[in-house]
Design a protein around this motif. Structure first.
Motif, PDB file in Angstrom:
ATOM      1  N   GLN A  66      52.657  44.615  39.155  1.00 45.63           N
ATOM      2  CA  GLN A  66      53.188  43.695  40.153  1.00 45.63           C
ATOM      3  C   GLN A  66      53.158  44.317  41.545  1.00 45.63           C
ATOM      4  O   GLN A  66      53.287  45.536  41.698  1.00 45.63           O
ATOM      5  CB  GLN A  66      54.643  43.341  39.827  1.00 45.63           C
ATOM      6  N   ARG A  67      52.973  43.453  42.536  1.00 46.20           N
ATOM      7  CA  ARG A  67      53.084  43.881  43.921  1.00 46.20           C
ATOM      8  C   ARG A  67      53.465  42.676  44.771  1.00 46.20           C
ATOM      9  O   ARG A  67      53.370  41.527  44.336  1.00 46.20           O
ATOM     10  CB  ARG A  67      51.785  44.504  44.408  1.00 46.20           C
ATOM     11  N   ASP A  68      53.951  42.953  45.979  1.00 47.39           N
ATOM     12  CA  ASP A  68      54.263  41.871  46.904  1.00 47.39           C
ATOM     13  C   ASP A  68      52.982  41.145  47.302  1.00 47.39           C
ATOM     14  O   ASP A  68      51.888  41.707  47.244  1.00 47.39           O
ATOM     15  CB  ASP A  68      54.958  42.420  48.157  1.00 47.39           C
ATOM     16  N   HIS A  69      53.136  39.914  47.715  1.00 46.64           N
ATOM     17  CA  HIS A  69      51.976  39.083  48.066  1.00 46.64           C
ATOM     18  C   HIS A  69      51.283  39.637  49.311  1.00 46.64           C
ATOM     19  O   HIS A  69      51.799  39.552  50.422  1.00 46.64           O
ATOM     20  CB  HIS A  69      52.438  37.646  48.307  1.00 46.64           C
ATOM     21  N   GLN A  70      50.098  40.226  49.108  1.00 42.53           N
ATOM     22  CA  GLN A  70      49.335  40.792  50.212  1.00 42.53           C
ATOM     23  C   GLN A  70      47.873  40.385  50.185  1.00 42.53           C
ATOM     24  O   GLN A  70      47.074  40.886  50.968  1.00 42.53           O
ATOM     25  CB  GLN A  70      49.428  42.323  50.189  1.00 42.53           C
ATOM     26  N   ILE A  74      43.723  43.582  48.475  1.00 41.39           N
ATOM     27  CA  ILE A  74      44.630  44.676  48.132  1.00 41.39           C
ATOM     28  C   ILE A  74      44.963  44.636  46.648  1.00 41.39           C
ATOM     29  O   ILE A  74      45.064  45.684  45.994  1.00 41.39           O
ATOM     30  CB  ILE A  74      45.891  44.603  49.003  1.00 41.39           C
ATOM     31  N   ALA A  75      45.111  43.432  46.087  1.00 42.70           N
ATOM     32  CA  ALA A  75      45.410  43.323  44.653  1.00 42.70           C
ATOM     33  C   ALA A  75      44.276  43.896  43.815  1.00 42.70           C
ATOM     34  O   ALA A  75      44.510  44.631  42.841  1.00 42.70           O
ATOM     35  CB  ALA A  75      45.668  41.862  44.282  1.00 42.70           C
ATOM     36  N   ARG A  76      43.039  43.596  44.175  1.00 43.36           N
ATOM     37  CA  ARG A  76      41.895  44.135  43.420  1.00 43.36           C
ATOM     38  C   ARG A  76      41.804  45.649  43.578  1.00 43.36           C
ATOM     39  O   ARG A  76      41.513  46.359  42.605  1.00 43.36           O
ATOM     40  CB  ARG A  76      40.598  43.467  43.871  1.00 43.36           C
ATOM     41  N   ASN A  77      42.019  46.152  44.774  1.00 44.73           N
ATOM     42  CA  ASN A  77      42.006  47.601  44.969  1.00 44.73           C
ATOM     43  C   ASN A  77      43.079  48.270  44.122  1.00 44.73           C
ATOM     44  O   ASN A  77      42.854  49.334  43.541  1.00 44.73           O
ATOM     45  CB  ASN A  77      42.226  47.944  46.446  1.00 44.73           C
ATOM     46  N   THR A  78      44.250  47.650  44.036  1.00 42.97           N
ATOM     47  CA  THR A  78      45.319  48.175  43.196  1.00 42.97           C
ATOM     48  C   THR A  78      44.888  48.198  41.744  1.00 42.97           C
ATOM     49  O   THR A  78      45.143  49.170  41.013  1.00 42.97           O
ATOM     50  CB  THR A  78      46.592  47.327  43.353  1.00 42.97           C
ATOM     51  N   GLY A  79      44.212  47.121  41.310  1.00 38.75           N
ATOM     52  CA  GLY A  79      43.737  47.056  39.935  1.00 38.75           C
ATOM     53  C   GLY A  79      42.779  48.173  39.603  1.00 38.75           C
ATOM     54  O   GLY A  79      42.846  48.768  38.516  1.00 38.75           O
ATOM     55  N   VAL A  80      41.878  48.489  40.534  1.00 43.51           N
ATOM     56  CA  VAL A  80      40.926  49.571  40.308  1.00 43.51           C
ATOM     57  C   VAL A  80      41.656  50.909  40.272  1.00 43.51           C
ATOM     58  O   VAL A  80      41.336  51.785  39.456  1.00 43.51           O
ATOM     59  CB  VAL A  80      39.833  49.569  41.394  1.00 43.51           C
ATOM     60  N   ASP A 166      41.714  44.509  55.575  1.00 45.28           N
ATOM     61  CA  ASP A 166      41.845  43.638  56.742  1.00 45.28           C
ATOM     62  C   ASP A 166      41.686  42.165  56.371  1.00 45.28           C
ATOM     63  O   ASP A 166      42.117  41.287  57.126  1.00 45.28           O
ATOM     64  CB  ASP A 166      40.803  44.000  57.806  1.00 45.28           C
ATOM     65  N   PHE A 167      41.089  41.900  55.215  1.00 42.98           N
ATOM     66  CA  PHE A 167      40.905  40.513  54.775  1.00 42.98           C
ATOM     67  C   PHE A 167      42.149  40.081  54.005  1.00 42.98           C
ATOM     68  O   PHE A 167      42.199  40.103  52.777  1.00 42.98           O
ATOM     69  CB  PHE A 167      39.649  40.385  53.903  1.00 42.98           C
ATOM     70  N   LYS A 168      43.152  39.668  54.750  1.00 39.94           N
ATOM     71  CA  LYS A 168      44.439  39.329  54.145  1.00 39.94           C
ATOM     72  C   LYS A 168      44.553  37.857  53.785  1.00 39.94           C
ATOM     73  O   LYS A 168      45.485  37.451  53.091  1.00 39.94           O
ATOM     74  CB  LYS A 168      45.580  39.722  55.094  1.00 39.94           C
ATOM     75  N   GLN A 169      43.637  37.037  54.293  1.00 41.89           N
ATOM     76  CA  GLN A 169      43.641  35.615  53.980  1.00 41.89           C
ATOM     77  C   GLN A 169      42.400  35.283  53.151  1.00 41.89           C
ATOM     78  O   GLN A 169      41.708  36.174  52.669  1.00 41.89           O
ATOM     79  CB  GLN A 169      43.700  34.795  55.273  1.00 41.89           C
TER      80      GLN A 169
END
Length: 313
Positions: A66-70, A74-80, A166-169
């Motif tokens: 889990q992580r805050d909505h970013q 960032i979610a994929r980088n966290t997964g890796v 930087d691609f947050k949207q």
């Protein structure tokens, strides 16, 4: 096949109903190699976390983080980062994979070095039976690197720098990584046997405000894409050219054909079970919103941070 461990990385945000189908399809793989399914919940509020925490027996391959909505990058980088496999397979949380998909990716990558696979994706709005849809010409993708159904060695992903935070949207983070991979000399391996069905809800008028917001986000992220890679190819991809501006301006009569003026005909088609045709017509003003947004975002960025190359209208 080689015996590397695979890690399927799935970012998700408020997609529990289709996510469950996605995860069940990954549990139903005829894959002989060891694999894990890394689900990165990006701050969902629809009960995703609670459901997965109470259904661990149903999804033995799943590891939840889990992580805050970013955002997806960032979610994929966290997964890796947390993945323990040598090969990373990126799957979107609204994709239902056929049983032989992982095997097809693995066979295509075997013996390859600087390469990644790109599986076939069929779009569908059939939630009850998403895999019933046939492949059509509208499903053909010319994207060099897209995250819906693609596999790459973890060490190469890390060496390329991962997804740009930087691609947050919405939009372009996968194609931007693709530009870097292409510059590194990577080969794309089309893998039609790695088949996945990408579900999206049928088009309704209630979806219009969300779709407009997505296109505006796509435009804003497109400007960031171009700032990082100021090439003509990128301008064509993000529709920041005089041709796109003229085309969608002409087709929409300068914005006169919009969600308000076209509402009667769109609703007429929806009522007669033609939502896909209605969506194609809606793309007239959706693309116009995107083109306006990318030009506005680039102009604003140019005022605050000088770039080496200026945009032309």
């Amino acid at each position: 096949m080689n015996k590397e461990k695979w890690s399927v990385v799935i970012p998700t945000y408020n997609r529990l109903p289709i996510l469950t189908k996605c995860l069940r399809s990954l549990e139903n793989q005829d894959f002989e190699q060891e694999y894990e399914v890394i689900v990165i919940d990006d701050g969902s509020t629809d009960g995703t976390v609670e459901f997965l925490q109470t259904h661990t027996n149903e999804f033995p391959h799943v590891k939840l983080f889990q992580r805050d909505h970013q955002g997806a990058s960032i979610a994929r980088n966290t997964g890796v980062e947390v993945a323990t496999g040598e090969i990373i397979l990126f799957i979107d949380s609204d994709l239902v994979s056929m049983p032989g998909s992982l095997t097809a990716h693995a066979r295509a990558l075997e013996g390859q070095d600087k390469a990644f696979t790109y599986g076939r994706i069929v779009n569908t709005s059939n939630f009850d039976d998403p895999t019933s849809e046939p492949f059509t010409l509208t499903d053909v993708s010319n994207a060099y690197f897209a995250t819906g159904n693609t596999a790459i060695a973890k060490h190469w992903f890390i060496e390329a720098g991962g997804f740009d935070p930087d691609f947050k949207q919405y939009g372009w983070e996968d194609l931007e990584l693709g530009v870097r991979l292409k510059n590194m000399g990577f080969k794309i391996i089309k893998c039609p046997k790695a088949l996945g069905y990408h579900w999206h809800p049928p088009f309704t008028m209630d979806e219009v405000p969300k779709l407009i917001d997505v296109e505006k986000q796509r435009g804003r992220m497109g400007a960031i894409f171009y700032q990082k890679h100021p090439t003509w190819d990128v301008r064509m991809i993000i529709q920041m050219t005089w041709l796109h501006k003229a085309l969608w301006g002409l087709l929409s009569f300068g914005g006169a054909l919009n969600e308000r003026s076209l509402k009667p005909i769109l609703q007429f088609l929806i009522d007669r079970n033609r939502p896909q045709l209605a969506l194609e017509i809606a793309r007239i003003f959706l693309n116009w919103y995107s083109v306006q947004a990318v030009y506005d975002a680039y102009a604003q960025a140019s005022q605050t941070k000088p770039t080496s190359q200026s945009a032309t209208s």
